[in-house]
Every structure is written in structure tokens, then in C-alpha cells.
Design an enzyme around this catalytic site. Structure first.
Site, short mmCIF file in Angstrom:
data_model
loop_
_atom_site.label_atom_id
_atom_site.label_comp_id
_atom_site.label_asym_id
_atom_site.label_seq_id
_atom_site.Cartn_x
_atom_site.Cartn_y
_atom_site.Cartn_z
N THR A 1 21.74 -38.61 2.38
CA THR A 1 21.71 -37.80 1.10
C THR A 1 23.07 -36.87 1.29
OG1 THR A 1 19.24 -37.94 0.89
CG2 THR A 1 20.46 -36.02 -0.27
N ALA B 1 12.94 -37.25 -7.33
CA ALA B 1 13.00 -37.70 -8.66
C ALA B 1 12.99 -39.53 -8.41
CB ALA B 1 14.15 -37.57 -9.26
N SER C 1 9.15 -40.40 6.43
CA SER C 1 9.01 -39.98 7.81
C SER C 1 8.04 -38.67 7.90
CB SER C 1 10.23 -39.54 8.62
OG SER C 1 11.06 -38.54 8.13
N CYS D 1 -0.55 0.04 7.60
CA CYS D 1 -1.11 0.63 6.21
C CYS D 1 -2.33 1.05 6.60
CB CYS D 1 -1.01 -0.56 5.32
SG CYS D 1 0.62 -1.00 5.01
N CYS E 1 -2.43 -3.95 7.40
CA CYS E 1 -2.29 -4.07 8.63
C CYS E 1 -2.69 -2.99 9.55
CB CYS E 1 -0.60 -4.20 8.89
SG CYS E 1 0.18 -2.96 8.17
N THR F 1 13.87 -40.12 4.82
CA THR F 1 13.40 -38.75 5.50
C THR F 1 12.05 -38.35 4.94
OG1 THR F 1 15.74 -38.30 5.75
CG2 THR F 1 14.29 -36.59 5.67
N LEU F 2 11.95 -38.54 3.47
CA LEU F 2 10.74 -38.03 2.96
C LEU F 2 9.70 -38.87 3.37
CD1 LEU F 2 12.19 -37.91 -0.81
CD2 LEU F 2 11.05 -36.02 0.53
N GLU G 1 0.81 -1.07 0.16
CA GLU G 1 -0.10 0.12 -0.16
C GLU G 1 0.83 1.36 0.05
OE1 GLU G 1 -2.22 -3.00 2.87
OE2 GLU G 1 -0.08 -2.77 1.85
N ASP H 1 25.65 -37.78 -1.68
CA ASP H 1 25.50 -36.98 -3.03
C ASP H 1 26.49 -35.50 -2.71
OD1 ASP H 1 23.62 -38.45 -4.11
OD2 ASP H 1 22.03 -37.25 -3.46
#
Length: 348
Positions: free
Chosen positions: A204, A162, A299, A92, A83, A296-297, A53, A208
Site C-alpha cells: 500500500t 473500500a 492477517s 480528583c 482518580c 495486512t488486513l 472535575e 498508493d
């Protein structure tokens, strides 16, 4: 109503320009209209800087000699309720009242306790007409990260991985295996620049040795988060290179070493995803990409603590190895990314 939607859509276009720059604040766009002509517009460009704004009003003040008179005859459109409290910047709602803008059109209310409805109340108490709920679903969706943090006390969680055509995540011999092409990798780096943090598990990080940055994209690199229960990772890994704030969740040590912050969890056998997300929430991290590994994913999937999943399916096959996570939600979108397929799911 149709006219309102035209200008609110422009607010949303502007708001998106703040992606990756304003967290933990919401993305907001504002448009000032006089006699069906846009005379000023703005968006929240940077955390701690002027709100949408303010930028829209300042544009009018800088453009027109008769700005004061124009504002008194205009409508201001804003994608999120103005706000009403002092934060990094003044309210604002007070700015709108000061310039006597007679009508305010709002996309959706702000769920933050210090705003929620108070901006609207302040405007109406000053005699300003308020129209709320224009393209409300679209406005809420744009700020789904902000709404998640405020309402659920955790970051918005994006799962990314992936998998091969035959459903494998990686070889089981702990070797690195690229499944996707360069187009997918560039897209992932773009995504990283839009979020606050990126998380990987110990395996990972070790296998990696990822940098977890945006070298193929634009914007700032996200904070890095790694789960290393017993602090077994080699300190020569890229993740510890002090280039970006890095959080290491473990059960041994709490403390700070430069940009590396060690956070000790008392119980590493139960509710680890819950504890991690709450700690990130306390650190004002509004959004999180989880890039692996599979355990991990899984979990976070099993805990139901995810909001969005972005899954690349490459043409490669493995025949055996670590199975990719499985989510049973309906695929919302599907795209071709180079030679790979990208599937996007949202947690119902």
C-alpha cells in the site's frame, strides 16, 4: 434515576469533545448540579492538562462569589471514576473532598490499577455519598479505546477499507484505483484525527504513496506505522517525509532517524500482528486504524486482533483483482456516504 441520566448524558456530550486530544487518557466529562441547575461543567481537554472535575469546579469558582457554599450543597456527576493517585495532575478525589461536595454520581469505574475502585473508596471514607453505574454501558463504550488498552494490553484496532460492488479490494496489476468518492475520503480524514496511529503494509505504501494525514479534516495527524519486512520501500515516499512520527516494523534494523523509528521484530513468520500491537501498546498508542493492504488486513482478521471494521462499498466494479477481506460478523450499522455505502461491524 431519570434525573441522574439527564446529567450523565451531558457528561458524555462533554467528554466527546476530548476525542483525539487526550489519549492515552480516557475522555471524561463532569457536571456540577445545585438545586436541579447546572452551575459548572468541564471535560478533559488535553493530555497532561486539568481533568474534567478540575475544570468543572474551576468554572463554579470563577462564576460565583458564594462558590464554596454552593459546592457544599451540590452533586457532581462524572462519566468515569475520579482518580485517586498522582499522575500528570493531582487526584480528583482529593479535590472533591477538599470542596466538600456531598454527593458524587459516577458513570463507570476506572479499570486502571491505580484507580479501579480506589477513587470511590477514598470518597466514601471521607463521608461523601457515591452513586455508581449510571449509564454504565454508554460510559464504557465511549472509552472503549482506553478500556481495551488497559484490559487487553493492546490498542483498540479499527479496520478500514473500500471495496467494489463485486467484492474487490484493488486491481491485481499494482495500479491505483479509487473506489470511493470525496465524501468518503473526507470522512476517513476525520477518523484519522480521532485515533493515535494509522497502519499500512509495504505494498500500500509503495503503490498508493499515501500521506496518511488529515489534510481533508481537522485535528492532528496520527502517528504512521508501516510494515516493511526487508526495508525495501523507497525513502522518497511520503511516509518517510519526517512530517509525523513514523514507526517502521522490519526484521533488519532498530534505531531512530529523525521522526522515523525502526523497530525490529525477531520473528517475522509468526504472530506479527500480536508483536506489532504489543509494541504499540508499550508506546502508549491507544487506538490504531489499519488501512491496508488486503494481506495486512487479513492477517489481523485471522489473528482475531480487531475491534471494529468500517467498510465502504463503492459503485465501481472490477470483475477481477485482489479480493476484499471478508468478515462474518453481523453488520451493526449501515450508512449512505455520498454515493457509497458505509458498513460498520464490531468484533463480538
Amino acid at each position: 434515576m431519570h434525573q441522574h441520566q439527564i446529567y450523565m448524558r451531558r457528561c458524555l456530550e462533554l467528554a466527546k469533545l476530548g476525542m483525539g486530544k487526550v489519549s492515552p487518557n480516557p475522555m471524561v466529562g463532569a457536571v456540577i448540579v445545585h438545586n436541579d441547575t447546572i452551575i459548572g461543567e468541564g471535560y478533559h481537554e488535553q493530555y497532561g492538562h486539568a481533568h474534567a472535575e478540575v475544570n468543572a469546579v474551576n468554572q463554579v469558582l470563577n462564576r460565583y462569589d458564594n462558590a464554596a457554599g454552593l459546592l457544599k450543597q451540590s452533586v457532581i456527576y462524572v462519566s468515569l471514576e475520579p482518580c485517586a493517585h498522582y499522575g500528570k495532575t493531582p487526584p480528583c478525589a482529593d479535590l472533591i473532598i477538599k470542596h466538600q461536595i456531598p454527593t458524587v454520581v459516577i458513570g463507570c469505574r476506572d479499570p486502571f490499577d491505580e484507580v479501579d475502585g480506589k477513587g470511590i473508596e477514598k470518597l466514601e471514607a471521607a463521608g461523601i455519598k457515591v452513586v455508581a453505574g449510571i449509564m454504565e454501558d454508554e460510559c464504557r463504550w465511549l472509552n472503549r479505546r482506553f478500556f481495551t488498552r488497559i484490559q487487553k494490553h493492546r490498542p483498540y484496532v479499527i479496520l478500514k477499507w473500500a471495496q467494489t460492488t463485486d467484492g474487490f479490494f484493488a486491481p491485481d496489476d499494482k495500479t491505483q484505483f479509487w473506489i470511493t468518492g470525496i465524501e468518503a475520503r473526507k470522512l476517513v480524514h476525520k477518523w484519522r484525527g480521532e485515533e493515535d496511529a494509522i497502519l499500512v503494509g509495504k505494498n500500500t505504501a509503495a503503490i498508493d504513496n499515501p500521506q496518511l494525514n488529515v489534510r481533508f479534516g481537522k485535528g492532528k495527524s496520527p502517528k504512521r506505522v508501516v510494515i516493511d519486512r526487508r526495508l525495501e520501500l523507497d525513502k522518497s515516499l511520503n511516509i518517510f517525509d519526517q512530517s509525523v512520527d513514523t514507526l517502521i516494523f522490519n526484521e533488519i534494523r532498530a534505531g531512530v532517524d529523525g521522526k522515523n523509528k525502526y523497530i525490529a521484530l525477531e520473528d517475522f513468520d509468526r504472530f506479527v500482528p500480536h508483536y506489532i500491537l504489543y509494541q504499540l501498546y508499550m508506546l502508549d498508542i491507544q487506538s490504531l486504524i489499519i488501512e491496508g493492504g488486503a494481506a495486512t488486513l487479513n492477517s489481523f482478521i485471522e489473528a482475531g486482533l480487531w475491534d471494529e471494521a468500517r467498510i465502504f462499498v463503492g459503485k465501481a466494479t472490477l470483475a477481477n483483482g485482489i479480493k476484499a477481506p471478508v468478515i462474518n460478523d453481523i453488520v451493526s450499522d449501515e450508512y449512505l456516504c455520498g454515493n457509497d455505502i458505509l458498513k460498520v461491524l464490531y468484533h463480538r
